[in-house]
Design an enzyme around this catalytic site. Structure first.
Site, PDB file in Angstrom:
ATOM      1  N   ARG A 179       0.857  -1.187   0.000  1.00 45.33           N
ATOM      2  CA  ARG A 179       0.000   0.000   0.000  1.00 45.33           C
ATOM      3  C   ARG A 179       0.895   1.241   0.000  1.00 45.33           C
ATOM      4  O   ARG A 179       1.739   1.388   0.888  1.00 45.33           O
ATOM      5  CB  ARG A 179      -0.902  -0.018   1.242  1.00 45.33           C
ATOM      6  CG  ARG A 179      -1.678   1.256   1.433  1.00 45.33           C
ATOM      7  CD  ARG A 179      -2.627   1.191   2.641  1.00 45.33           C
ATOM      8  NE  ARG A 179      -3.307   2.477   2.749  1.00 45.33           N
ATOM      9  CZ  ARG A 179      -3.238   3.289   3.796  1.00 45.33           C
ATOM     10  NH1 ARG A 179      -2.561   2.951   4.878  1.00 45.33           N
ATOM     11  NH2 ARG A 179      -3.871   4.440   3.788  1.00 45.33           N
ATOM     12  N   HIS A 212      -2.744  11.134   1.153  1.00 48.62           N
ATOM     13  CA  HIS A 212      -2.193  10.862   2.477  1.00 48.62           C
ATOM     14  C   HIS A 212      -1.542  12.165   2.959  1.00 48.62           C
ATOM     15  O   HIS A 212      -0.344  12.232   3.169  1.00 48.62           O
ATOM     16  CB  HIS A 212      -1.212   9.687   2.426  1.00 48.62           C
ATOM     17  CG  HIS A 212      -0.945   9.027   3.749  1.00 48.62           C
ATOM     18  ND1 HIS A 212      -1.136   7.684   3.966  1.00 48.62           N
ATOM     19  CD2 HIS A 212      -0.493   9.523   4.921  1.00 48.62           C
ATOM     20  CE1 HIS A 212      -0.800   7.370   5.215  1.00 48.62           C
ATOM     21  NE2 HIS A 212      -0.397   8.483   5.817  1.00 48.62           N
ATOM     22  N   GLU A 224      -7.191   8.503   6.573  1.00 48.36           N
ATOM     23  CA  GLU A 224      -7.426   9.109   7.884  1.00 48.36           C
ATOM     24  C   GLU A 224      -7.870  10.562   7.788  1.00 48.36           C
ATOM     25  O   GLU A 224      -7.173  11.471   8.256  1.00 48.36           O
ATOM     26  CB  GLU A 224      -6.161   8.994   8.747  1.00 48.36           C
ATOM     27  CG  GLU A 224      -5.703   7.557   8.965  1.00 48.36           C
ATOM     28  CD  GLU A 224      -4.479   7.434   9.871  1.00 48.36           C
ATOM     29  OE1 GLU A 224      -3.875   8.466  10.195  1.00 48.36           O
ATOM     30  OE2 GLU A 224      -4.135   6.302  10.244  1.00 48.36           O
ATOM     31  N   ASN A 264      -7.583   1.639  10.154  1.00 45.56           N
ATOM     32  CA  ASN A 264      -6.260   1.759  10.771  1.00 45.56           C
ATOM     33  C   ASN A 264      -6.430   1.741  12.277  1.00 45.56           C
ATOM     34  O   ASN A 264      -7.285   2.454  12.814  1.00 45.56           O
ATOM     35  CB  ASN A 264      -5.588   3.079  10.375  1.00 45.56           C
ATOM     36  CG  ASN A 264      -5.239   3.143   8.900  1.00 45.56           C
ATOM     37  OD1 ASN A 264      -5.416   2.162   8.178  1.00 45.56           O
ATOM     38  ND2 ASN A 264      -4.743   4.272   8.458  1.00 45.56           N
ATOM     39  N   TYR A 311      -4.146   1.572  16.093  1.00 43.22           N
ATOM     40  CA  TYR A 311      -2.899   1.513  16.868  1.00 43.22           C
ATOM     41  C   TYR A 311      -3.166   1.299  18.362  1.00 43.22           C
ATOM     42  O   TYR A 311      -2.513   0.488  18.993  1.00 43.22           O
ATOM     43  CB  TYR A 311      -2.079   2.793  16.655  1.00 43.22           C
ATOM     44  CG  TYR A 311      -1.543   2.875  15.246  1.00 43.22           C
ATOM     45  CD1 TYR A 311      -0.316   2.325  14.919  1.00 43.22           C
ATOM     46  CD2 TYR A 311      -2.292   3.452  14.225  1.00 43.22           C
ATOM     47  CE1 TYR A 311       0.160   2.360  13.622  1.00 43.22           C
ATOM     48  CE2 TYR A 311      -1.829   3.485  12.912  1.00 43.22           C
ATOM     49  CZ  TYR A 311      -0.599   2.932  12.627  1.00 43.22           C
ATOM     50  OH  TYR A 311      -0.134   2.952  11.335  1.00 43.22           O
ATOM     51  N   GLU A 357      -3.655  -0.269   8.178  1.00 46.49           N
ATOM     52  CA  GLU A 357      -2.471   0.065   8.987  1.00 46.49           C
ATOM     53  C   GLU A 357      -2.639  -0.514  10.378  1.00 46.49           C
ATOM     54  O   GLU A 357      -3.701  -0.391  10.981  1.00 46.49           O
ATOM     55  CB  GLU A 357      -2.295   1.585   9.166  1.00 46.49           C
ATOM     56  CG  GLU A 357      -1.818   2.317   7.959  1.00 46.49           C
ATOM     57  CD  GLU A 357      -1.634   3.816   8.219  1.00 46.49           C
ATOM     58  OE1 GLU A 357      -1.376   4.208   9.387  1.00 46.49           O
ATOM     59  OE2 GLU A 357      -1.767   4.576   7.257  1.00 46.49           O
TER      60      GLU A 357
HETATM   61  O1  IFM Z   1       2.705   7.320  10.221  1.00 44.22           O
HETATM   62  C1  IFM Z   1       1.331   7.387  10.411  1.00 44.22           C
HETATM   63  C2  IFM Z   1       0.609   7.264   9.079  1.00 44.22           C
HETATM   64  O2  IFM Z   1       1.017   8.235   8.174  1.00 44.22           O
HETATM   65  C3  IFM Z   1      -0.876   7.403   9.273  1.00 44.22           C
HETATM   66  N1  IFM Z   1      -1.354   6.517  10.299  1.00 44.22           N
HETATM   67  C4  IFM Z   1      -0.646   6.492  11.556  1.00 44.22           C
HETATM   68  C5  IFM Z   1       0.846   6.297  11.312  1.00 44.22           C
HETATM   69  C6  IFM Z   1       1.593   6.254  12.653  1.00 44.22           C
HETATM   70  O3  IFM Z   1       1.386   7.422  13.368  1.00 44.22           O
END
Ligand code: IFM
Length: 481
Positions: A87, A131, A176, A303, A305, A386
């Site tokens: 990607r 992006h 995002e 995405n 985290y 992500e």
């Molecule tokens: O690096 C970023 C990415 O550009 C977008 N999503 C979160 C990642 C980590 O912060």
């Protein structure tokens, strides 16, 4: 029938469904460098990086991973790592440097070579149009606050669709949009660095409309599957009071449903309009916009985290507030910070362990998120576009990078994805963020998310232990539990 995942009790292996797509992700400004090459003009991030204090260490994307010059070798590396899919994002200011007007064929050629190079190596491309690197020329006209930018984005989408849409099976419109709207225009920690909650709402709407118009434009010129990538917040109330519960629901609306509801249901939540009426009358939503936004997509990129904990804006919470939204509340040591875009909820620290970003490691929150998205929007297939973690990686005396903490993070998050699939979520793929260490926005090069270590002075790439481990996961289509 949907392919099912399996759990092999004897070997503790979690197998993913047949056809599950594995890959790794990057973004143009974070890796390409070459900001003046072949006719590219500045993006808002080039400009943002020039302002002292905006980016740790005064870092910029000028050189980044020099991927623009090293693309062929990076493609070979991806092949060596056994990646079935990759990607990447296209830099709008490389392809249409002025934001509108003439197409820069030299810039577009880079992406033609990238896509062809992937296909030659048997790697399936997944392309993101936006992006975060808006051409600065459009920012001079108001950027995403200007409704005209929506039309410019649809033109750009059509250019990419015509040039690459015959050989890229999946195109994602936005990455995002929450970050663009709220980090870029409310908290100001991202480009263009504005700090106005009402403006962030306008921008969110224009991004939604840009998504819808781009979907239509792409559909008219190419057969690619179309999607959008959202960093959906898994929001938890800080306490069990009614007020904290209401704050969590509010953040779910202002961070998640502000995008998912118009894109997938064709309306904004009535509660969102009511609870933001002191900021805006939403008159920027024109007749017909919502139907355009609800253009229909084939896949939703998610995405993830870490989860978020939020508290209501009580006087006690306000008294502890640090002033500026920080995305590492645990490490700031300073207590709650305003949630971007609203004065009704605050982001509060959560217990560890943490990654190097200060983000708590809570894999089960990922299962909860995927199940919730599936429950709310059962008709749409999901792809994890992500997931990954930054840690303080270093090259050891043996010349290797032993990132056991990243392997543990990814293994546990893959198990969380597997659990969601077992419980019915339609998750079709997983892209690790990131292929290589890169420019981590306001953190510059101080945070390393890659499965490949980048020695920036020499630009040497060193696959970390996690890259070799991930290659085995891909080959087995399974992860140990
Ligand atoms: O690096 C970023 C990415 O550009 C977008 N999503 C979160 C990642 C980590 O912060």
């Amino acid at each position: 029938m949907t392919p099912q995942p399996t759990t092999d009790q004897a070997s503790d292996r979690l197998s993913f469904p047949p056809g599950f797509v594995w890959g790794s992700a990057t973004a143009a400004y974070q890796i390409e460098g070459a900001v003046h090459a072949d006719g590219r003009l500045p993006s808002i991030w080039d400009v943002f990086c020039q302002v002292p204090g905006n980016v740790t260490g005064g870092d910029t994307g000028d050189v980044a991973c020099d991927h623009y010059s090293r693309m062929a070798a990076d493609l070979d590396l991806m092949a060596d790592l056994g990646l079935p899919s990759y990607r990447f994002s296209v830099s709008w200011p490389r392809v249409i440097p002025g934001g509108s007007g003439p197409v820069n064929e030299a810039g577009l050629d880079f992406y033609r070579r990238l896509v062809d190079g992937l296909l030659e190596r048997g790697i399936t491309p997944l392309l993101t149009l936006y992006h975060w690197d808006l051409p600065q020329a459009l920012q001079f006209e108001g950027g995403w606050t200007n409704r005209d930018t929506v039309a410019r984005f649809a033109e750009y989408a059509e250019v990419i669709g015509r040039a690459l849409g015959d050989r890229v099976p999946t195109i994602t419109t936005l990455n995002e949009p929450w970050c663009t709207a709220f980090l870029g225009h409310a908290s100001g920690v991202h480009a263009p660095g504005l700090t106005d909650n009402a403006t962030a709402l306008v921008v969110a709407h224009h991004l939604n409309l840009a998504h819808g118009r781009a979907v239509r434009a792409l559909r008219s010129v190419c057969p690619a599957q179309l999607s959008v990538t959202l960093n959906l917040a898994e929001v938890r109330p800080a306490g069990d009071s009614e007020a904290d519960l209401a704050a969590a629901e509010h953040v779910d609306r202002i961070a998640n449903r502000i995008f998912t509801e118009p894109m997938l249901r064709g309306s904004y939540p009535a509660e969102l309009l009511a609870e933001t009426k002191h900021l805006s009358d939403w008159a920027f939503v024109a007749d017909g916009d919502l139907a355009e936004i609800n253009a229909g997509i084939d896949l939703l990129g998610v995405n993830f985290y870490a989860p978020s904990a939020v508290a209501a804006a009580t006087p006690e919470i306000r008294a502890q507030v640090t002033g500026r939204w920080v995305n590492d509340p645990s490490q700031s040591g300073a207590g709650p910070s305003p949630w971007p875009g609203t004065d009704l909820a605050y982001s509060v620290p959560q217990p560890g362990p943490y990654t190097a970003m200060g983000w708590p490691i809570v894999p089960e929150a990922f299962t909860d998120l995927l199940l919730r998205v599936h429950r709310d929007y059962p008709e749409i297939g999901l792809v994890v576009t992500e997931n990954g973690a930054a840690f303080d990686d270093a090259v050891s005396a043996d010349g290797r990078v032993h990132d056991a903490d990243r392997i543990d993070y990814v293994r546990r998050h893959l198990a969380a994805v597997h659990a969601a699939i077992e419980r019915g979520a339609d998750v079709r793929g997983y892209y690790l963020w990131s292929l290589m260490d890169n420019f981590e926005w306001a953190w510059g090069y101080s945070k390393r998310f890659g499965m490949v270590y980048v020695d920036y002075p020499s630009q040497q790439r060193i696959p970390k232990d996690s890259a070799l481990w991930f290659r085995d996961v891909i080959a087995a289509n399974a992860v140990e539990s």
